[in-house]
Design an enzyme around this catalytic site. Structure first.
Site, PDB file in Angstrom:
ATOM      1  N   ARG A  43       0.804  -1.215   0.000  1.00 14.91           N
ATOM      2  CA  ARG A  43       0.000   0.000   0.000  1.00 14.91           C
ATOM      3  C   ARG A  43       0.838   1.266   0.000  1.00 14.91           C
ATOM      4  O   ARG A  43       0.319   2.360  -0.199  1.00 14.91           O
ATOM      5  CB  ARG A  43      -0.919   0.003   1.222  1.00 14.91           C
ATOM      6  CG  ARG A  43      -0.190  -0.054   2.552  1.00 14.91           C
ATOM      7  CD  ARG A  43      -1.150  -0.255   3.711  1.00 14.91           C
ATOM      8  NE  ARG A  43      -0.433  -0.391   4.980  1.00 14.91           N
ATOM      9  CZ  ARG A  43      -1.025  -0.670   6.126  1.00 14.91           C
ATOM     10  NH1 ARG A  43      -2.332  -0.864   6.147  1.00 14.91           N
ATOM     11  NH2 ARG A  43      -0.318  -0.788   7.230  1.00 14.91           N
ATOM     12  N   ASP A  84      -4.118  -2.214  -3.603  1.00 17.80           N
ATOM     13  CA  ASP A  84      -5.014  -2.671  -2.550  1.00 17.80           C
ATOM     14  C   ASP A  84      -5.175  -4.171  -2.773  1.00 17.80           C
ATOM     15  O   ASP A  84      -5.767  -4.599  -3.766  1.00 17.80           O
ATOM     16  CB  ASP A  84      -6.358  -1.947  -2.651  1.00 17.80           C
ATOM     17  CG  ASP A  84      -7.380  -2.462  -1.644  1.00 17.80           C
ATOM     18  OD1 ASP A  84      -7.121  -3.476  -0.964  1.00 17.80           O
ATOM     19  OD2 ASP A  84      -8.471  -1.857  -1.549  1.00 17.80           O
ATOM     20  N   LYS A 134       1.366 -19.409   8.060  1.00 16.70           N
ATOM     21  CA  LYS A 134       0.495 -19.774   9.173  1.00 16.70           C
ATOM     22  C   LYS A 134       0.111 -18.527   9.955  1.00 16.70           C
ATOM     23  O   LYS A 134       0.814 -17.507   9.871  1.00 16.70           O
ATOM     24  CB  LYS A 134       1.176 -20.815  10.066  1.00 16.70           C
ATOM     25  CG  LYS A 134       2.497 -20.326  10.696  1.00 16.70           C
ATOM     26  CD  LYS A 134       2.299 -19.594  11.989  1.00 16.70           C
ATOM     27  CE  LYS A 134       3.584 -19.095  12.573  1.00 16.70           C
ATOM     28  NZ  LYS A 134       3.406 -18.246  13.764  1.00 16.70           N
ATOM     29  N   HIS A 164       7.924 -22.803   7.901  1.00 13.57           N
ATOM     30  CA  HIS A 164       9.370 -22.850   7.689  1.00 13.57           C
ATOM     31  C   HIS A 164      10.056 -23.856   8.611  1.00 13.57           C
ATOM     32  O   HIS A 164      11.180 -24.283   8.329  1.00 13.57           O
ATOM     33  CB  HIS A 164       9.989 -21.456   7.856  1.00 13.57           C
ATOM     34  CG  HIS A 164      10.072 -20.971   9.264  1.00 13.57           C
ATOM     35  ND1 HIS A 164       9.027 -20.341   9.907  1.00 13.57           N
ATOM     36  CD2 HIS A 164      11.094 -21.019  10.173  1.00 13.57           C
ATOM     37  CE1 HIS A 164       9.393 -20.028  11.133  1.00 13.57           C
ATOM     38  NE2 HIS A 164      10.623 -20.421  11.330  1.00 13.57           N
ATOM     39  N   GLU A 202      11.909 -19.317  24.341  1.00 13.26           N
ATOM     40  CA  GLU A 202      12.788 -18.266  23.847  1.00 13.26           C
ATOM     41  C   GLU A 202      12.886 -17.123  24.835  1.00 13.26           C
ATOM     42  O   GLU A 202      11.944 -16.834  25.587  1.00 13.26           O
ATOM     43  CB  GLU A 202      12.325 -17.761  22.478  1.00 13.26           C
ATOM     44  CG  GLU A 202      10.885 -17.331  22.393  1.00 13.26           C
ATOM     45  CD  GLU A 202      10.472 -17.013  20.963  1.00 13.26           C
ATOM     46  OE1 GLU A 202      11.337 -16.952  20.072  1.00 13.26           O
ATOM     47  OE2 GLU A 202       9.273 -16.806  20.740  1.00 13.26           O
ATOM     48  N   HIS A 226       3.547 -24.974  14.167  1.00 15.96           N
ATOM     49  CA  HIS A 226       4.931 -25.445  14.223  1.00 15.96           C
ATOM     50  C   HIS A 226       5.090 -26.717  15.051  1.00 15.96           C
ATOM     51  O   HIS A 226       5.677 -27.706  14.590  1.00 15.96           O
ATOM     52  CB  HIS A 226       5.829 -24.359  14.835  1.00 15.96           C
ATOM     53  CG  HIS A 226       5.934 -23.112  14.016  1.00 15.96           C
ATOM     54  ND1 HIS A 226       5.974 -23.114  12.641  1.00 15.96           N
ATOM     55  CD2 HIS A 226       6.036 -21.814  14.392  1.00 15.96           C
ATOM     56  CE1 HIS A 226       6.091 -21.864  12.198  1.00 15.96           C
ATOM     57  NE2 HIS A 226       6.117 -21.069  13.239  1.00 15.96           N
ATOM     58  N   LYS A 326       7.517 -17.302  25.813  1.00 14.31           N
ATOM     59  CA  LYS A 326       8.306 -16.114  25.514  1.00 14.31           C
ATOM     60  C   LYS A 326       8.886 -15.515  26.791  1.00 14.31           C
ATOM     61  O   LYS A 326       8.372 -15.738  27.887  1.00 14.31           O
ATOM     62  CB  LYS A 326       7.443 -15.060  24.812  1.00 14.31           C
ATOM     63  CG  LYS A 326       7.230 -15.307  23.330  1.00 14.31           C
ATOM     64  CD  LYS A 326       6.545 -14.115  22.686  1.00 14.31           C
ATOM     65  CE  LYS A 326       6.572 -14.244  21.173  1.00 14.31           C
ATOM     66  NZ  LYS A 326       7.948 -14.239  20.628  1.00 14.31           N
TER      67      LYS A 326
END
Length: 477
Positions: A43, A84, A134, A164, A202, A226, A326
């Site tokens: 955009r 768009d 995803k 991935h 992580e 995943h 996290k």
């Protein structure tokens, strides 16, 4: 091979950090020739010259140590169109050209249905392909609706629902280790394997991703796709070939065999939590609810844990534990296959043996086998670890994914029924969490996650002991 790639959302983080470096790697390895053309659509009110300058900047920042001519070739072929992405007329202009095109939706998943509908109205050239990141839908009903829209647009073999993780070298080595080594396959079952822990912990906190993360949370962001994909590769029956039909059929079989959790199961066998303010390494981290862009009323989790069982001959009696969190104390990203104890030890009072654990380190990539051997003193047990480091891959994960898209090999992408089965597995969890049947716990950033909780006769749940294991991140001893 398709020689035209169109990226919708071409100026976003996914394109900058992963897709552009992947294209450079493909060019450097000789997979992309001079006929290849990259078109970016977004955009921003840019022209092709400004887009090429931006592409060059991002390649220099994220493109790795590839030859300068490969970097220049990708930047030089790039052109840009403002569009768009939900307007059929705009999309028809973007995809216009000679021959089929691969269309990569580097966009928020909520836009997928509208973009796919617009592409259908715009008309894709014969032989074209579409790539979606995803999560595939926001729930089971959404995945079914999206799959129907995709089926109206293209045949299933031309739809690439990419993950991935499936292109990571060590993830693929899960299959290689199982299927190419006679020493493993005969014991790859519940008779010998007690538990499988699939972990993606992580230290990273929100890192400015509130616009996406605060609408999905850890369960949808990591576990639903995943980690369930890793479960499929660990638990699947050996396929006849690694072709797309055989491989994906066996993965769907695994998801279909997952025993659905009852409400009581969800309460006992799942956990959710979010991080409070804390300190990770040398920097302070604000509480999740205080991160910019977060709506505390959504009660989004940053830590999710689910225990599953499979109703199959091979796996009845084995626990599969999927967990992601996290802002934790340390990175731990691995598949840990924990074997049962031996039936008898002839070593007297020499101590308990260390559990045999085969660890597939995901990041960094590696392979470790935890064993028990004889120590310095006769008949004394001592821990022993055997470690292998993987050779660096020639292509990054996204490079392998894009190569599969351009060459038309969907084996490592996710089939429509597979995406729906993954949502079926977690629907009871989502439903119970939405009704607050499972409390939203809290943990300080930089800690090991939510504190252990009583289980059974006052013992901790096995999942609460995961953080205490001796192996550091990546499966190293």
């Amino acid at each position: 091979m398709i020689n035209r790639l169109v990226i919708f959302g071409a100026t976003g983080d996914l394109s900058a950090r992963y897709l552009l470096p992947a294209l450079v790697a493909l060019r450097a390895e000789g997979h992309l020739g001079d006929r290849f053309q990259l078109t970016g659509a977004s955009r921003e009110d840019w022209d092709s010259e400004r887009y090429r300058a931006w592409v060059t900047e991002q390649i220099d920042r994220h493109g790795g140590h590839h030859p300068a001519d490969a970097k220049a070739a990708i930047a030089g072929t790039a052109r840009y169109q403002r569009a768009d992405v939900t307007d059929p007329a705009d999309l028809a202009s973007v995809i216009a050209g000679e021959g089929p095109v691969a269309v990569y939706l580097a966009l928020p998943p909520a836009l997928f249905p509208r973009v796919v509908t617009a592409l259908h109205q715009a008309g894709l050239p014969a032989g074209s392909r579409i790539v979606l990141e995803k999560p595939f839908g926001e729930d089971l009903a959404g995945a079914q609706q999206l799959n129907q829209l995709l089926a109206d647009l293209l045949p299933e073999q031309a739809v690439f629902r990419v993950d991935h993780f499936l292109a990571m070298t060590t993830v693929q080595n899960v299959l290689g280790s199982r299927l190419a080594n006679r020493v493993l396959e005969p014991i790859w079952n519940s008779t010998h394997i007690a538990e499988v822990d699939i972990v993606w912990d992580e230290t990273l906190a929100l890192e400015g991703r509130a616009g996406y993360y605060d609408t999905v949370g850890a369960l949808k962001d990591m576990v639903q796709n995943h980690l369930l994909q890793l479960l499929c590769l660990v638990a699947m029956e050996p396929p006849l070939t690694l072709g797309e039909r055989d491989l994906r059929d066996r993965k769907v079989d695994v998801l279909r065999s997952v025993r659905l959790l009852t409400e009581d199961d969800v309460v006992r066998r799942t956990r959710r939590a979010r991080y409070l303010a804390g300190r990770i390494a040398d920097h302070d981290v604000p509480a999740y609810v205080d991160e910019e862009g977060v709506n505390p009323q959504r009660r989004i989790e940053t830590y999710a844990e689910v225990e599953l069982e499979l109703d199959s001959w091979r796996w009845s009696g084995t626990t599969f534990r999927l967990r992601s969190g996290k802002a934790l104390r340390a990175d731990r990203k691995e598949v840990a296959v924990r074997f049962r104890s031996v039936p008898h030890l002839p070593f007297g009072h020499s101590g308990e043996p260390r559990p045999n654990v085969l660890r597939f380190g995901l990041e960094p990539e590696g392979l470790t086998l935890d064993l028990t051997g004889i120590g310095a003193h006769t008949n004394t047990l001592a821990p022993l670890s055997l470690t292998a480091r993987m050779e660096p891959p020639h292509l990054p994960a996204y490079g392998r994914l894009l190569l599969d898209v351009l060459t038309g090999d969907p084996a490592m992408s996710i089939r429509g029924d597979e995406a729906e089965e993954a949502w079926r597995v977690l629907t009871p969890v989502l439903s119970a969490w939405e009704r607050d049947l499972v409390p939203l716990e809290e943990y300080p950033a930089g800690s090991d996650g939510p504190p252990p909780r009583p289980y059974g006769s006052g013992q901790q749940r096995r999942g609460d002991l995961l953080h205490a294991e001796a192996a550091p991140p990546g499966g190293a001893p």
